[in-house]
Design a protein around this motif. Sequence first.
Motif, PDB file in Angstrom:
ATOM      1  N   LEU A  47      59.831 146.443  41.902  1.00 26.37           N
ATOM      2  CA  LEU A  47      61.069 147.351  42.910  1.00 26.37           C
ATOM      3  C   LEU A  47      62.002 146.200  43.575  1.00 26.37           C
ATOM      4  CD1 LEU A  47      58.578 149.891  44.132  1.00 26.37           C
ATOM      5  CD2 LEU A  47      59.721 149.739  41.954  1.00 26.37           C
ATOM      6  N   TYR A  48      61.626 145.259  44.364  1.00 28.36           N
ATOM      7  CA  TYR A  48      63.072 144.142  44.783  1.00 28.36           C
ATOM      8  C   TYR A  48      62.435 143.124  44.881  1.00 28.36           C
ATOM      9  CZ  TYR A  48      61.925 149.107  47.697  1.00 28.36           C
ATOM     10  OH  TYR A  48      61.915 149.759  48.510  1.00 28.36           O
ATOM     11  N   GLY A  49      61.982 142.774  44.110  1.00 33.52           N
ATOM     12  CA  GLY A  49      62.773 141.173  43.545  1.00 33.52           C
ATOM     13  C   GLY A  49      61.936 140.239  44.351  1.00 33.52           C
ATOM     14  N   ASN A  50      62.850 138.771  44.256  1.00 34.96           N
ATOM     15  CA  ASN A  50      61.584 137.741  45.447  1.00 34.96           C
ATOM     16  C   ASN A  50      61.870 137.507  46.242  1.00 34.96           C
ATOM     17  OD1 ASN A  50      61.904 135.997  42.392  1.00 34.96           O
ATOM     18  ND2 ASN A  50      64.138 135.661  42.975  1.00 34.96           N
ATOM     19  N   PRO A  51      62.762 138.027  47.335  1.00 38.68           N
ATOM     20  CA  PRO A  51      62.408 138.531  48.881  1.00 38.68           C
ATOM     21  C   PRO A  51      60.952 139.174  48.923  1.00 38.68           C
ATOM     22  CG  PRO A  51      64.392 139.047  48.166  1.00 38.68           C
ATOM     23  CD  PRO A  51      64.392 138.736  47.187  1.00 38.68           C
ATOM     24  N   ALA A  52      60.576 140.312  48.267  1.00 43.97           N
ATOM     25  CA  ALA A  52      59.380 140.965  48.227  1.00 43.97           C
ATOM     26  C   ALA A  52      58.694 139.997  47.715  1.00 43.97           C
ATOM     27  CB  ALA A  52      58.889 142.343  47.370  1.00 43.97           C
ATOM     28  N   ALA A  53      58.328 138.791  47.936  1.00 44.18           N
ATOM     29  CA  ALA A  53      57.038 138.095  46.934  1.00 44.18           C
ATOM     30  C   ALA A  53      56.520 137.165  48.393  1.00 44.18           C
ATOM     31  CB  ALA A  53      57.618 137.013  45.732  1.00 44.18           C
ATOM     32  N   ARG A  54      55.546 136.578  48.126  1.00 44.26           N
ATOM     33  CA  ARG A  54      54.969 135.628  48.956  1.00 44.26           C
ATOM     34  C   ARG A  54      54.911 134.389  48.693  1.00 44.26           C
ATOM     35  NH1 ARG A  54      49.055 136.509  48.323  1.00 44.26           N
ATOM     36  NH2 ARG A  54      49.779 137.425  46.248  1.00 44.26           N
ATOM     37  N   GLY A  55      55.728 133.564  49.447  1.00 41.88           N
ATOM     38  CA  GLY A  55      55.871 132.505  49.198  1.00 41.88           C
ATOM     39  C   GLY A  55      57.567 132.297  48.592  1.00 41.88           C
ATOM     40  N   THR A  56      57.224 130.896  48.158  1.00 39.29           N
ATOM     41  CA  THR A  56      58.787 130.206  47.311  1.00 39.29           C
ATOM     42  C   THR A  56      58.615 131.328  45.822  1.00 39.29           C
ATOM     43  OG1 THR A  56      57.952 128.239  46.669  1.00 39.29           O
ATOM     44  CG2 THR A  56      58.674 128.970  48.397  1.00 39.29           C
ATOM     45  N   ARG A  57      59.696 131.618  45.241  1.00 39.38           N
ATOM     46  CA  ARG A  57      59.902 131.606  43.639  1.00 39.38           C
ATOM     47  C   ARG A  57      59.426 130.350  42.782  1.00 39.38           C
ATOM     48  NH1 ARG A  57      63.728 129.936  39.872  1.00 39.38           N
ATOM     49  NH2 ARG A  57      64.517 132.170  39.037  1.00 39.38           N
ATOM     50  N   ASP A  58      58.901 128.874  43.121  1.00 36.39           N
ATOM     51  CA  ASP A  58      57.993 128.138  42.002  1.00 36.39           C
ATOM     52  C   ASP A  58      56.654 128.406  42.159  1.00 36.39           C
ATOM     53  OD1 ASP A  58      60.440 127.129  41.481  1.00 36.39           O
ATOM     54  OD2 ASP A  58      60.633 125.492  42.223  1.00 36.39           O
ATOM     55  N   GLY A  59      56.120 129.505  43.174  1.00 31.28           N
ATOM     56  CA  GLY A  59      55.015 129.450  43.791  1.00 31.28           C
ATOM     57  C   GLY A  59      54.407 130.949  42.976  1.00 31.28           C
ATOM     58  N   ILE A  60      55.187 131.882  42.382  1.00 27.16           N
ATOM     59  CA  ILE A  60      55.358 132.756  41.377  1.00 27.16           C
ATOM     60  C   ILE A  60      53.913 132.694  40.091  1.00 27.16           C
ATOM     61  CG2 ILE A  60      56.244 135.213  40.469  1.00 27.16           C
ATOM     62  CD1 ILE A  60      57.908 135.130  42.599  1.00 27.16           C
ATOM     63  N   THR A 109      70.265 141.495  40.802  1.00 26.33           N
ATOM     64  CA  THR A 109      71.155 142.535  41.836  1.00 26.33           C
ATOM     65  C   THR A 109      71.486 144.112  41.438  1.00 26.33           C
ATOM     66  OG1 THR A 109      72.564 139.972  42.507  1.00 26.33           O
ATOM     67  CG2 THR A 109      72.996 142.361  43.655  1.00 26.33           C
ATOM     68  N   GLY A 110      71.915 144.500  40.590  1.00 30.13           N
ATOM     69  CA  GLY A 110      72.152 145.241  39.611  1.00 30.13           C
ATOM     70  C   GLY A 110      70.432 146.457  40.165  1.00 30.13           C
ATOM     71  N   ALA A 111      69.455 145.941  39.562  1.00 25.55           N
ATOM     72  CA  ALA A 111      68.274 146.756  39.506  1.00 25.55           C
ATOM     73  C   ALA A 111      67.650 147.169  40.940  1.00 25.55           C
ATOM     74  CB  ALA A 111      67.308 145.759  39.280  1.00 25.55           C
ATOM     75  N   THR A 112      67.869 145.803  41.763  1.00 26.29           N
ATOM     76  CA  THR A 112      67.301 145.766  42.912  1.00 26.29           C
ATOM     77  C   THR A 112      68.561 146.864  43.962  1.00 26.29           C
ATOM     78  OG1 THR A 112      66.483 143.750  43.141  1.00 26.29           O
ATOM     79  CG2 THR A 112      66.588 144.889  45.280  1.00 26.29           C
ATOM     80  N   GLU A 113      68.960 146.721  43.528  1.00 26.43           N
ATOM     81  CA  GLU A 113      70.021 148.308  44.623  1.00 26.43           C
ATOM     82  C   GLU A 113      70.158 149.722  44.039  1.00 26.43           C
ATOM     83  OE1 GLU A 113      74.290 146.732  44.193  1.00 26.43           O
ATOM     84  OE2 GLU A 113      73.805 144.937  45.638  1.00 26.43           O
ATOM     85  N   LEU A 114      69.694 149.737  42.723  1.00 30.38           N
ATOM     86  CA  LEU A 114      69.766 150.526  42.524  1.00 30.38           C
ATOM     87  C   LEU A 114      68.717 151.646  42.196  1.00 30.38           C
ATOM     88  CD1 LEU A 114      70.669 152.173  38.413  1.00 30.38           C
ATOM     89  CD2 LEU A 114      68.186 152.691  39.203  1.00 30.38           C
ATOM     90  N   LEU A 115      67.019 150.589  42.348  1.00 35.73           N
ATOM     91  CA  LEU A 115      65.600 151.109  43.096  1.00 35.73           C
ATOM     92  C   LEU A 115      66.132 151.843  43.976  1.00 35.73           C
ATOM     93  CD1 LEU A 115      63.618 148.766  40.887  1.00 35.73           C
ATOM     94  CD2 LEU A 115      64.049 150.811  40.569  1.00 35.73           C
ATOM     95  N   GLN A 116      66.593 150.270  45.337  1.00 34.26           N
ATOM     96  CA  GLN A 116      66.480 151.024  46.135  1.00 34.26           C
ATOM     97  C   GLN A 116      67.701 152.404  46.784  1.00 34.26           C
ATOM     98  OE1 GLN A 116      67.434 147.587  49.145  1.00 34.26           O
ATOM     99  NE2 GLN A 116      69.348 149.361  49.827  1.00 34.26           N
ATOM    100  N   ARG A 117      68.480 152.819  45.966  1.00 37.07           N
ATOM    101  CA  ARG A 117      68.868 153.284  46.539  1.00 37.07           C
ATOM    102  C   ARG A 117      68.476 155.058  45.841  1.00 37.07           C
ATOM    103  NH1 ARG A 117      73.548 151.280  43.861  1.00 37.07           N
ATOM    104  NH2 ARG A 117      72.951 152.210  41.981  1.00 37.07           N
ATOM    105  N   ARG A 118      67.123 154.947  45.235  1.00 34.48           N
ATOM    106  CA  ARG A 118      66.665 155.755  43.817  1.00 34.48           C
ATOM    107  C   ARG A 118      65.308 156.134  45.407  1.00 34.48           C
ATOM    108  NH1 ARG A 118      68.208 157.115  38.828  1.00 34.48           N
ATOM    109  NH2 ARG A 118      70.128 156.101  39.232  1.00 34.48           N
ATOM    110  N   LEU A 119      64.929 154.790  45.392  1.00 35.24           N
ATOM    111  CA  LEU A 119      63.845 155.315  46.053  1.00 35.24           C
ATOM    112  C   LEU A 119      63.943 155.914  47.996  1.00 35.24           C
ATOM    113  CD1 LEU A 119      61.821 151.692  45.451  1.00 35.24           C
ATOM    114  CD2 LEU A 119      60.842 154.537  44.818  1.00 35.24           C
ATOM    115  N   GLY A 120      65.564 155.134  47.886  1.00 32.45           N
ATOM    116  CA  GLY A 120      65.600 156.163  49.294  1.00 32.45           C
ATOM    117  C   GLY A 120      65.230 155.092  50.664  1.00 32.45           C
TER     118      GLY A 120
END
Length: 206
Positions: A47-60, A109-120
């Motif tokens: 839903l929210y991309g990398n900021p929602a994950a623990r640690g760094t992007r490489d650790g995913i 960015t587009g996917a995250t912003e759209l989902l944030q708007r739809r989820l409110g």
Amino acid sequence: MRLISLRLQNFRQHADTRLDFDRGLTGIVGPNGSGKSTVLEAIAWALYGNPAARGTRDGIRFSRAGPRAPVKVELVFELAGHRYRVLRGLSNAEVYLDAGEAPIANTITGATELLQRRLGMTRAEFFHTYFTGQKELDVMAALGAAERARFLSRVLGYDRITGAQEFARERRRAVLAEINGLKQGMADPDAIWRAVADAEARLAVA
């Protein structure tokens, strides 16, 4: 929001895992380190991309996956009568609506912003309500009564009703002002009737 399915590919401990969610409560059980929390993290990441994950992007990336192996989460959920399918990778994201073949958002960015708007709700609000740990509930307790009421009203969608009521009140005020303006521009009714009677009398004489 109702979860339909979730698929994780090379995400944390999951090389390739698919979950289908039935209606009602879902329990996730397993030993420590088996990836229970990762399932919840994957939902937030979709839903929210990398900021929602623990640690760094490489650790995913799954530790035993090759450097070029795709990291992907596919989340399907229903919201407000529509079905959304979210595909998110480390460097791409797409959102599909209902049975549409073309994505309605096709950038990270587009996917995250759209989902944030739809989820409110923002990512922070999502983590403090629907997706939160017991200790993190202290954030809600720290809010004042008025702030907590406003926040929950927006999360539950009650603010839309309030917005509609305010719009109706503003429209009513505008219509009343227009009616009063028309009344002020009109002549006195008695004077109009006297003029009509005088004109009819002159017409009869003529």
